[in-house]
Design an enzyme around this catalytic site. Structure first.
Site, mmCIF file in Angstrom:
data_model
loop_
_atom_site.group_PDB
_atom_site.id
_atom_site.type_symbol
_atom_site.label_atom_id
_atom_site.label_comp_id
_atom_site.label_asym_id
_atom_site.label_seq_id
_atom_site.Cartn_x
_atom_site.Cartn_y
_atom_site.Cartn_z
ATOM 1 N N TYR A 144 0.569 -1.338 -0.507
ATOM 2 C CA TYR A 144 0.321 -0.323 0.532
ATOM 3 C C TYR A 144 0.820 1.356 0.027
ATOM 4 O O TYR A 144 1.896 1.516 0.728
ATOM 5 C CB TYR A 144 -0.807 0.195 0.913
ATOM 6 C CG TYR A 144 -1.697 0.633 1.615
ATOM 7 C CD1 TYR A 144 -3.064 1.129 0.572
ATOM 8 C CD2 TYR A 144 -1.528 2.478 2.267
ATOM 9 C CE1 TYR A 144 -3.995 2.647 0.483
ATOM 10 C CE2 TYR A 144 -2.732 3.168 3.088
ATOM 11 C CZ TYR A 144 -3.496 3.475 1.799
ATOM 12 O OH TYR A 144 -4.344 4.548 2.073
ATOM 13 N N ASP A 239 9.290 2.407 -0.691
ATOM 14 C CA ASP A 239 8.211 3.542 -0.205
ATOM 15 C C ASP A 239 8.736 2.633 1.619
ATOM 16 O O ASP A 239 8.314 2.111 2.060
ATOM 17 C CB ASP A 239 6.713 3.084 -0.178
ATOM 18 C CG ASP A 239 6.069 3.627 0.547
ATOM 19 O OD1 ASP A 239 6.150 4.113 1.702
ATOM 20 O OD2 ASP A 239 4.029 3.086 0.226
ATOM 21 N N LYS A 267 4.575 9.906 8.520
ATOM 22 C CA LYS A 267 4.402 10.155 9.641
ATOM 23 C C LYS A 267 5.812 10.595 10.363
ATOM 24 O O LYS A 267 5.683 10.789 11.396
ATOM 25 C CB LYS A 267 3.651 9.589 10.015
ATOM 26 C CG LYS A 267 2.839 7.939 9.858
ATOM 27 C CD LYS A 267 1.463 7.563 9.434
ATOM 28 C CE LYS A 267 1.696 6.560 8.920
ATOM 29 N NZ LYS A 267 0.157 5.906 8.316
#
Ligand code: HOZ
Length: 430
Positions: A144, A239, A267
């Site tokens: 994802y 990622d 984050k």
């Protein structure tokens, strides 16, 4: 356990917010039951609206590496806020942040701040396309990379949790350029490269996957991708929204000793504030506007509050590399304890773990890709989730998510978690 306040908040939320939540996984829709509304968190613990206390294994999906409300982070945010919450103009802190990231993560010549992991991945893909002049890219089933259109093909996390096969609103024009294959399958990647010779701009991957449970790269897999990308002039994008500054000070790149061409962060670099970044080799990064013509922008990019929160957390991690060892020791302790109670329970299981990422699949076979994760007994995971929650252990509400440990967890917390798992496993049935 009384969750009546969460229940009435959820009923109220459903009237004004689609599904009662602002991000699908947290709705508990696949595990069933009422999502808990949180009031506050401190260290390793979450407290819900009814005052119930939970040991937290989500860590806001990664960033709370040292625990919630880490005192120096909170103090830095408080102080910074007096100087305004946004300028829309450059600040010295952004340079310091970029320099700090460069000093910690390998191969980052330049870095651009954005406001979320989604933005980071979508911008890195645009950059890879602009740099190579090619349109297609490869992603892996169950990975994802945020919710930008191009990535919502065979995606993990909520897309897998809710078994959404095609996302309405993502046009064929966009998704036709997204090529997918199974995680850990280098032959499948080679086949795609042959079939689409000279058309592929990028390969994007979670170097340790966290959106189909935790799934580790097999030895040689990432090395193989690196080699193929170099041979074919393809941009390799890691990622590291989950792994960055978590698996090591330099993230998965350092831990696994492989450098990508571009890396995306989320984050973690804002200590939980809304922030992300992408960075990498200068030769590629210099194509970003205003140096080059690959346009990318944002008023909130480099936001002072997000920057000071992230800068404070990353500095703490940089200056105390022992925190990574401490976290890993705790995770291995949890893994070993879970392994023992799972073995004794007779349930078929797989535990995948690296650093402070870990997850349990109820499967009798190894879980090394999405199909294997989906074939596990995920209904059993849902029962396990609730049995653990009733005992005050807050796991991700989906088998398709990694658990994240934080260094505020004590060994007593880990023992309590292992005991809760033992009791839960005998409660959930076959
Ligand atoms: N997509 C996130 C987990 N991989 C969940 C985000 C959230 O609900 O906060």
């Amino acid at each position: 356990m009384d969750i009546s306040k969460s229940q009435s908040l959820f009923d109220r939320a459903c009237r004004s917010i689609p599904g009662g939540v602002n991000s699908p996984v947290r709705a508990f829709k696949s595990v069933g039951g009422t999502p808990l509304f949180m009031k506050r968190a401190e260290g390793a613990y979450l407290y819900d609206a009814d005052g119930n206390k939970y040991i937290d294994y989500i860590a806001s999906w990664g960033p709370m590496i040292l625990g919630h409300a880490y005192p120096s982070v909170i103090e830095a945010i408080r102080e910074k806020a007096y100087g305004s919450t946004s300028f829309g103009a450059p600040t010295e802190l952004e340079i310091e942040m970029a320099e700090l990231i460069r000093s910690m993560a390998p191969g980052i010549d330049m870095v651009r701040m954005v406001s979320s992991g989604t933005e980071a991945c979508m911008s890195a893909l645009r950059l890879a396309r602009g740099y190579t002049g090619r349109n297609k890219f490869i992603k892996f089933e169950g990975c994802y990379h945020g919710h930008a259109d191009a990535f919502l093909v065979k995606a993990g996390s909520g897309v897998a949790t809710f078994d959404i096969q095609t996302v309405p609103g993502v046009t064929g024009g966009v998704s036709n350029d997204t090529l997918t294959c199974a995680y850990n399958d280098l032959n499948a990647v080679e086949a795609l490269l042959t079939a689409h010779k000279g058309e592929i701009a990028a390969i994007i991957i979670e170097p340790v996957a966290g959106n189909m449970g935790c799934i580790l790269p097999k030895p040689g897999f990432l090395e193989g991708l690196r080699k193929l990308c170099t041979q074919e002039g393809i941009v390799l994008i890691f990622d590291e929204v989950m792994t960055g500054f978590r698996l090591a000070a330099g993230g998965a790149q350092e831990r696994l000793k492989i450098n990508a061409d571009l890396v995306t962060y989320g984050k973690v670099i804002g200590a939980g504030m809304p922030v992300g970044a992408f960075g990498g080799r200068k030769e590629i990064m210099q194509h970003i506007a205003p140096l080059g013509n690959v346009y990318q922008a944002g008023t909130l990019s480099g936001n002072p509050i997000a920057m000071i929160a992230g800068y404070t957390l990353l500095t703490e991690l940089k200056n105390n590399p022992g925190r990574f060892d401490s976290l890993e020791k705790k995770t291995v302790y949890l893994r070993d304890g879970l392994q023992q109670v799972l073995r004794e329970s007779g349930h078929a299981y797989v535990i995948n773990q690296l650093g402070s990422m870990i997850s349990v699949h109820f499967s009798g076979k190894p879980v090394t890709n999405f199909a294997q994760a989906a074939a596990a007994d995920n209904k059993k995971f849902n029962r396990f989730f609730h049995a653990m929650l009733n005992r005050g252990i807050y796991l991700p509400p989906s088998a398709f998510e990694s658990w994240f440990l934080n260094d505020a967890l004590s060994y007593a917390d880990l023992d309590a978690t292992i005991l809760a798992a033992k009791e839960s496993l005998s409660e959930i049935g076959e």
